[in-house]
Write a protein that holds these residues in place. Structure first.
Motif, short mmCIF file in Angstrom:
data_model
loop_
_atom_site.label_atom_id
_atom_site.label_comp_id
_atom_site.label_asym_id
_atom_site.label_seq_id
_atom_site.Cartn_x
_atom_site.Cartn_y
_atom_site.Cartn_z
N SER A 88 0.81 -1.22 0.00
CA SER A 88 0.00 0.00 0.00
C SER A 88 0.85 1.27 0.00
CB SER A 88 -0.94 0.01 1.20
OG SER A 88 -0.21 0.13 2.39
N LEU A 89 2.11 1.19 0.39
CA LEU A 89 2.96 2.39 0.41
C LEU A 89 3.14 3.03 -0.97
CD1 LEU A 89 5.68 1.48 3.05
CD2 LEU A 89 3.82 3.14 3.26
N PRO A 90 3.50 2.29 -2.02
CA PRO A 90 3.62 2.94 -3.35
C PRO A 90 2.29 3.51 -3.83
CG PRO A 90 4.74 0.83 -3.37
CD PRO A 90 3.99 0.91 -2.08
N VAL A 91 1.19 2.81 -3.51
CA VAL A 91 -0.12 3.32 -3.90
C VAL A 91 -0.41 4.64 -3.17
CG1 VAL A 91 -2.61 2.84 -3.87
CG2 VAL A 91 -0.99 1.02 -4.42
N LEU A 92 -0.06 4.68 -1.88
CA LEU A 92 -0.24 5.90 -1.09
C LEU A 92 0.56 7.05 -1.68
CD1 LEU A 92 -1.33 7.17 1.63
CD2 LEU A 92 0.90 6.56 2.55
N PHE A 93 1.79 6.80 -2.06
CA PHE A 93 2.63 7.86 -2.63
C PHE A 93 2.13 8.30 -4.00
CE2 PHE A 93 6.06 5.78 0.06
CZ PHE A 93 5.87 6.66 1.11
N TYR A 94 1.52 7.39 -4.75
CA TYR A 94 0.98 7.74 -6.06
C TYR A 94 -0.27 8.59 -5.90
CZ TYR A 94 -1.08 7.25 -10.68
OH TYR A 94 -1.62 7.52 -11.91
N LEU A 95 -1.13 8.20 -4.96
CA LEU A 95 -2.39 8.91 -4.78
C LEU A 95 -2.21 10.26 -4.07
CD1 LEU A 95 -4.78 5.99 -3.82
CD2 LEU A 95 -4.58 7.16 -6.02
N LEU A 96 -1.24 10.36 -3.19
CA LEU A 96 -0.98 11.60 -2.46
C LEU A 96 0.45 12.07 -2.76
CD1 LEU A 96 -2.53 10.54 0.96
CD2 LEU A 96 -3.56 12.03 -0.74
N PRO A 97 0.63 12.77 -3.86
CA PRO A 97 1.98 13.20 -4.25
C PRO A 97 2.62 14.17 -3.26
CG PRO A 97 0.36 13.85 -5.93
CD PRO A 97 -0.36 13.14 -4.85
N ALA A 98 1.82 14.83 -2.44
CA ALA A 98 2.39 15.75 -1.46
C ALA A 98 3.23 14.99 -0.43
CB ALA A 98 1.28 16.54 -0.77
N ILE A 99 2.81 13.79 -0.07
CA ILE A 99 3.58 12.97 0.88
C ILE A 99 4.88 12.51 0.23
CG2 ILE A 99 3.58 10.82 2.22
CD1 ILE A 99 0.61 11.13 2.59
N ALA A 100 4.83 12.27 -1.06
CA ALA A 100 6.02 11.81 -1.77
C ALA A 100 7.09 12.89 -1.86
CB ALA A 100 5.65 11.34 -3.17
N GLU A 101 6.71 14.14 -1.70
CA GLU A 101 7.67 15.24 -1.80
C GLU A 101 8.34 15.56 -0.46
OE1 GLU A 101 8.52 16.58 -4.65
OE2 GLU A 101 7.10 15.27 -5.68
N VAL A 102 7.90 14.97 0.63
CA VAL A 102 8.48 15.24 1.95
C VAL A 102 9.89 14.67 2.00
CG1 VAL A 102 8.25 14.77 4.43
CG2 VAL A 102 6.21 15.23 3.05
N GLU A 103 10.81 15.47 2.55
CA GLU A 103 12.19 15.01 2.67
C GLU A 103 12.54 14.80 4.13
OE1 GLU A 103 15.18 17.19 0.65
OE2 GLU A 103 14.12 17.13 -1.27
N LEU A 104 13.34 13.78 4.36
CA LEU A 104 13.79 13.44 5.71
C LEU A 104 15.30 13.30 5.65
CD1 LEU A 104 12.28 12.76 8.39
CD2 LEU A 104 12.60 10.38 7.82
N LEU A 105 16.02 14.20 6.26
CA LEU A 105 17.49 14.23 6.23
C LEU A 105 18.03 14.29 4.80
CD1 LEU A 105 18.26 11.58 8.98
CD2 LEU A 105 18.36 14.07 9.23
N GLY A 106 17.32 15.04 3.95
CA GLY A 106 17.77 15.21 2.57
C GLY A 106 17.36 14.08 1.66
N VAL A 107 16.63 13.10 2.15
CA VAL A 107 16.19 11.96 1.33
C VAL A 107 14.66 11.97 1.34
CG1 VAL A 107 16.26 9.45 1.05
CG2 VAL A 107 18.21 10.64 2.05
#
Length: 146
Positions: A88-107
């Protein structure tokens, strides 16, 4: 040897003095000892259940089938839940692109979650499954040994 005091064909009888000495010696010893080789309560049922398992009778097959059913149910719930979470994680990132743009320690967060999360998660699920499987097997052995 003492004199023969009984009828022919009978063993020798001790003389009165010998009899008194023998009684005195035997009175000093414990006359009777109880030797218990096995606990008679409930062992027949355990043995019968073990024989049913070894000979694969219908009762033994049912016991084994129930154990396997428990193990498979546990594997399906833990494994299926873990697979569902990771898929479900890739599906979540596809459906909510704002979450996919979050960076954590530059990654980016998807790389962290998909690259690092599965390893400790799968280890924890494997550990939990092993503990549950051993618990099921312990319950099975306990039910057979009752």
């Amino acid at each position: 040897m003492s004199r023969h005091s009984g009828p022919p064909g009978q063993p020798d009888q001790p003389q009165p003095g010998e009899r008194d000495a023998w009684l005195a010696v035997s009175a000093r010893k414990n006359r009777r000892r109880r030797v218990v080789l096995a606990d008679p309560r409930g062992r027949g049922r355990v043995l019968r259940t073990i024989i049913e398992l070894e000979e694969q009778t219908s009762v033994g097959e049912k016991l084994i089938r129930d154990l396997i059913k428990q193990q498979l149910k546990t594997a399906f719930l833990l494994g299926g839940g873990t697979l569902l979470l990771l898929a479900s994680l890739p599906v979540l990132f596809y459906l909510l692109p704002a979450i996919a743009e979050v960076e954590l320690l530059g990654v980016r967060l998807p790389w962290v979650l998909l690259g690092l999360l599965p390893f400790p998660l799968l280890y924890a699920v494997g550990y939990a499954y092993r503990r549950l499987a051993e618990s099921h097997e312990h319950d099975f052995v306990s039910s057979v040994d009752r």
